[in-house]
Motif scaffolding. Structure first.
Motif, PDB file in Angstrom:
ATOM      1  N   ALA A   1       0.978  -1.012   0.014  1.00 22.44           N
ATOM      2  CA  ALA A   1       0.029  -0.009   0.133  1.00 22.44           C
ATOM      3  C   ALA A   1       0.733   1.469   0.584  1.00 22.44           C
ATOM      4  CB  ALA A   1      -0.622   0.296   1.196  1.00 22.44           C
ATOM      5  N   PRO A   2       0.421   2.153  -0.700  1.00 27.16           N
ATOM      6  CA  PRO A   2       1.512   3.634  -0.663  1.00 27.16           C
ATOM      7  C   PRO A   2       1.235   4.105   0.750  1.00 27.16           C
ATOM      8  CG  PRO A   2      -0.922   3.398  -2.024  1.00 27.16           C
ATOM      9  CD  PRO A   2      -1.159   2.322  -1.319  1.00 27.16           C
ATOM     10  N   ILE A   3       2.673   4.378   1.193  1.00 33.32           N
ATOM     11  CA  ILE A   3       3.175   4.524   2.409  1.00 33.32           C
ATOM     12  C   ILE A   3       4.497   6.307   2.577  1.00 33.32           C
ATOM     13  CG2 ILE A   3       5.010   3.266   2.471  1.00 33.32           C
ATOM     14  CD1 ILE A   3       3.632   3.012   5.580  1.00 33.32           C
ATOM     15  N   ILE A   4       4.532   6.962   3.471  1.00 37.59           N
ATOM     16  CA  ILE A   4       5.712   7.644   3.781  1.00 37.59           C
ATOM     17  C   ILE A   4       5.322   7.674   4.679  1.00 37.59           C
ATOM     18  CG2 ILE A   4       6.125   9.756   3.477  1.00 37.59           C
ATOM     19  CD1 ILE A   4       4.634  10.853   1.581  1.00 37.59           C
ATOM     20  N   SER A   5       7.106   7.548   4.549  1.00 33.24           N
ATOM     21  CA  SER A   5       7.207   7.754   6.443  1.00 33.24           C
ATOM     22  C   SER A   5       8.931   7.985   6.481  1.00 33.24           C
ATOM     23  CB  SER A   5       7.488   5.891   6.548  1.00 33.24           C
ATOM     24  OG  SER A   5       7.995   5.374   8.259  1.00 33.24           O
ATOM     25  N   SER A   6       9.135   8.291   8.365  1.00 33.06           N
ATOM     26  CA  SER A   6       9.907   8.847   8.501  1.00 33.06           C
ATOM     27  C   SER A   6      11.129   7.118   8.940  1.00 33.06           C
ATOM     28  CB  SER A   6      10.603   9.657   9.872  1.00 33.06           C
ATOM     29  OG  SER A   6       9.632   9.438  10.607  1.00 33.06           O
ATOM     30  N   LEU A   7      12.005   7.670   8.864  1.00 33.53           N
ATOM     31  CA  LEU A   7      13.123   6.827   9.732  1.00 33.53           C
ATOM     32  C   LEU A   7      14.364   7.643  10.224  1.00 33.53           C
ATOM     33  CD1 LEU A   7      14.372   5.615   5.310  1.00 33.53           C
ATOM     34  CD2 LEU A   7      12.388   4.365   6.838  1.00 33.53           C
ATOM     35  N   LYS A   8      14.187   6.089  10.811  1.00 33.50           N
ATOM     36  CA  LYS A   8      15.055   6.762  11.842  1.00 33.50           C
ATOM     37  C   LYS A   8      16.919   6.006  11.771  1.00 33.50           C
ATOM     38  CE  LYS A   8      14.496   3.257  15.135  1.00 33.50           C
ATOM     39  NZ  LYS A   8      13.910   2.286  16.689  1.00 33.50           N
TER      40      LYS A   8
ATOM     41  N   ILE B   1      21.922   4.375   7.730  1.00 32.78           N
ATOM     42  CA  ILE B   1      21.614   5.373   7.603  1.00 32.78           C
ATOM     43  C   ILE B   1      21.472   6.374   8.161  1.00 32.78           C
ATOM     44  CG2 ILE B   1      20.156   5.104   5.121  1.00 32.78           C
ATOM     45  CD1 ILE B   1      17.542   4.915   6.889  1.00 32.78           C
ATOM     46  N   GLY B   2      21.974   7.421   8.630  1.00 32.46           N
ATOM     47  CA  GLY B   2      21.417   8.277   9.916  1.00 32.46           C
ATOM     48  C   GLY B   2      20.277   8.620  10.140  1.00 32.46           C
ATOM     49  N   GLY B   3      19.204   8.841   9.143  1.00 33.13           N
ATOM     50  CA  GLY B   3      17.819   8.696   8.682  1.00 33.13           C
ATOM     51  C   GLY B   3      17.316   9.144   8.084  1.00 33.13           C
ATOM     52  N   GLY B   4      15.507   9.636   7.651  1.00 36.57           N
ATOM     53  CA  GLY B   4      15.996   9.503   6.292  1.00 36.57           C
ATOM     54  C   GLY B   4      14.179   9.695   6.393  1.00 36.57           C
ATOM     55  N   VAL B   5      13.696   9.941   5.063  1.00 35.93           N
ATOM     56  CA  VAL B   5      12.444   9.279   4.789  1.00 35.93           C
ATOM     57  C   VAL B   5      11.805   8.205   3.555  1.00 35.93           C
ATOM     58  CG1 VAL B   5      10.328  10.845   3.994  1.00 35.93           C
ATOM     59  CG2 VAL B   5      11.858  11.885   4.829  1.00 35.93           C
ATOM     60  N   VAL B   6      11.267   7.793   3.791  1.00 34.95           N
ATOM     61  CA  VAL B   6      10.741   6.591   2.430  1.00 34.95           C
ATOM     62  C   VAL B   6       9.481   6.808   1.763  1.00 34.95           C
ATOM     63  CG1 VAL B   6       9.920   4.955   4.251  1.00 34.95           C
ATOM     64  CG2 VAL B   6      11.038   4.576   1.725  1.00 34.95           C
ATOM     65  N   GLU B   7       9.388   6.722   0.705  1.00 35.92           N
ATOM     66  CA  GLU B   7       8.321   6.905   0.204  1.00 35.92           C
ATOM     67  C   GLU B   7       7.817   5.790  -0.587  1.00 35.92           C
ATOM     68  OE1 GLU B   7       5.585   9.748  -2.788  1.00 35.92           O
ATOM     69  OE2 GLU B   7       7.791   9.356  -3.668  1.00 35.92           O
ATOM     70  N   VAL B   8       6.900   4.940  -0.775  1.00 29.22           N
ATOM     71  CA  VAL B   8       6.185   3.752  -1.327  1.00 29.22           C
ATOM     72  C   VAL B   8       4.780   4.216  -1.829  1.00 29.22           C
ATOM     73  CG1 VAL B   8       5.593   1.579  -1.332  1.00 29.22           C
ATOM     74  CG2 VAL B   8       7.431   2.165   1.004  1.00 29.22           C
ATOM     75  N   LEU B   9       5.417   4.018  -3.467  1.00 29.78           N
ATOM     76  CA  LEU B   9       4.063   4.534  -4.468  1.00 29.78           C
ATOM     77  C   LEU B   9       4.013   2.998  -6.061  1.00 29.78           C
ATOM     78  CD1 LEU B   9       0.872   5.813  -5.139  1.00 29.78           C
ATOM     79  CD2 LEU B   9       3.350   7.661  -6.038  1.00 29.78           C
ATOM     80  N   LYS B  10       2.882   2.200  -5.621  1.00 35.46           N
ATOM     81  CA  LYS B  10       3.217   1.286  -7.243  1.00 35.46           C
ATOM     82  C   LYS B  10       4.343   0.554  -7.869  1.00 35.46           C
ATOM     83  CE  LYS B  10      -0.244   5.020  -9.615  1.00 35.46           C
ATOM     84  NZ  LYS B  10      -0.007   5.813 -10.200  1.00 35.46           N
ATOM     85  N   ASN B  11       4.568  -0.059  -6.813  1.00 33.07           N
ATOM     86  CA  ASN B  11       6.098  -0.633  -6.657  1.00 33.07           C
ATOM     87  C   ASN B  11       7.616   0.463  -6.801  1.00 33.07           C
ATOM     88  OD1 ASN B  11       4.435  -2.893  -5.552  1.00 33.07           O
ATOM     89  ND2 ASN B  11       4.034  -2.993  -8.269  1.00 33.07           N
ATOM     90  N   ARG B  12       7.456   1.023  -6.347  1.00 35.14           N
ATOM     91  CA  ARG B  12       8.541   2.068  -6.707  1.00 35.14           C
ATOM     92  C   ARG B  12       8.584   3.004  -5.181  1.00 35.14           C
ATOM     93  NH1 ARG B  12      11.158   4.953 -10.284  1.00 35.14           N
ATOM     94  NH2 ARG B  12      12.324   6.810 -10.302  1.00 35.14           N
ATOM     95  N   ILE B  13       9.984   2.776  -5.140  1.00 39.10           N
ATOM     96  CA  ILE B  13      10.267   3.395  -3.734  1.00 39.10           C
ATOM     97  C   ILE B  13      11.360   3.935  -3.281  1.00 39.10           C
ATOM     98  CG2 ILE B  13      11.389   2.575  -1.265  1.00 39.10           C
ATOM     99  CD1 ILE B  13      10.370  -0.644  -1.691  1.00 39.10           C
ATOM    100  N   ILE B  14      11.176   5.179  -2.456  1.00 40.52           N
ATOM    101  CA  ILE B  14      12.600   6.359  -3.008  1.00 40.52           C
ATOM    102  C   ILE B  14      12.465   6.381  -1.872  1.00 40.52           C
ATOM    103  CG2 ILE B  14      12.762   8.535  -3.902  1.00 40.52           C
ATOM    104  CD1 ILE B  14      10.773   7.955  -5.544  1.00 40.52           C
ATOM    105  N   VAL B  15      14.262   6.085  -1.284  1.00 47.25           N
ATOM    106  CA  VAL B  15      14.834   6.802  -0.250  1.00 47.25           C
ATOM    107  C   VAL B  15      15.525   7.834   0.215  1.00 47.25           C
ATOM    108  CG1 VAL B  15      16.113   6.152   1.703  1.00 47.25           C
ATOM    109  CG2 VAL B  15      14.503   4.413   0.657  1.00 47.25           C
ATOM    110  N   LEU B  16      15.118   8.980   0.816  1.00 46.77           N
ATOM    111  CA  LEU B  16      15.704  10.071   1.077  1.00 46.77           C
ATOM    112  C   LEU B  16      16.437  10.292   2.339  1.00 46.77           C
ATOM    113  CD1 LEU B  16      13.549  13.147  -0.138  1.00 46.77           C
ATOM    114  CD2 LEU B  16      15.259  11.478  -1.737  1.00 46.77           C
TER     115      LEU B  16
END
Length: 78
Positions: A36-43, A61-76
């Motif tokens: 399912a689509p999700i945006i989450s903060s990472l520690k 990683i030292g933290g960040g943000v992840v977005e999951v949408l339509k089988n594409r995952i982008i991690v900043l």
């Protein structure tokens, strides 16, 4: 699924994956195909990846943000 991990300085990883486990701010969580689509903060922690060839990879990683949408995952990541 397509995974991209980027930092402000460089592109860390880009490729097809089977699963990914993230260090979420409220606890770790995994992502599989058709999630399912999700945006989450990472520690701070480790992103654990199972690549398409079943090779296991990990990225600290030292933290960040992840977005999951339509089988594409982008991690900043930091």
């Amino acid at each position: 699924m397509k995974l991209e991990i980027v930092t402000p300085d460089k592109h860390i990883y880009s490729g097809e994956v089977i699963s990914v486990k993230f260090p979420g701010s409220d606890g770790s969580f995994g992502v599989l195909n058709d999630h399912a689509p999700i945006i989450s903060s990472l520690k701070e922690g480790v992103i654990e990846v199972v690549a398409e060839n079943n090779k296991e990879l990990s990225f600290k990683i030292g933290g960040g943000v992840v977005e999951v949408l339509k089988n594409r995952i982008i991690v900043l990541a930091e």
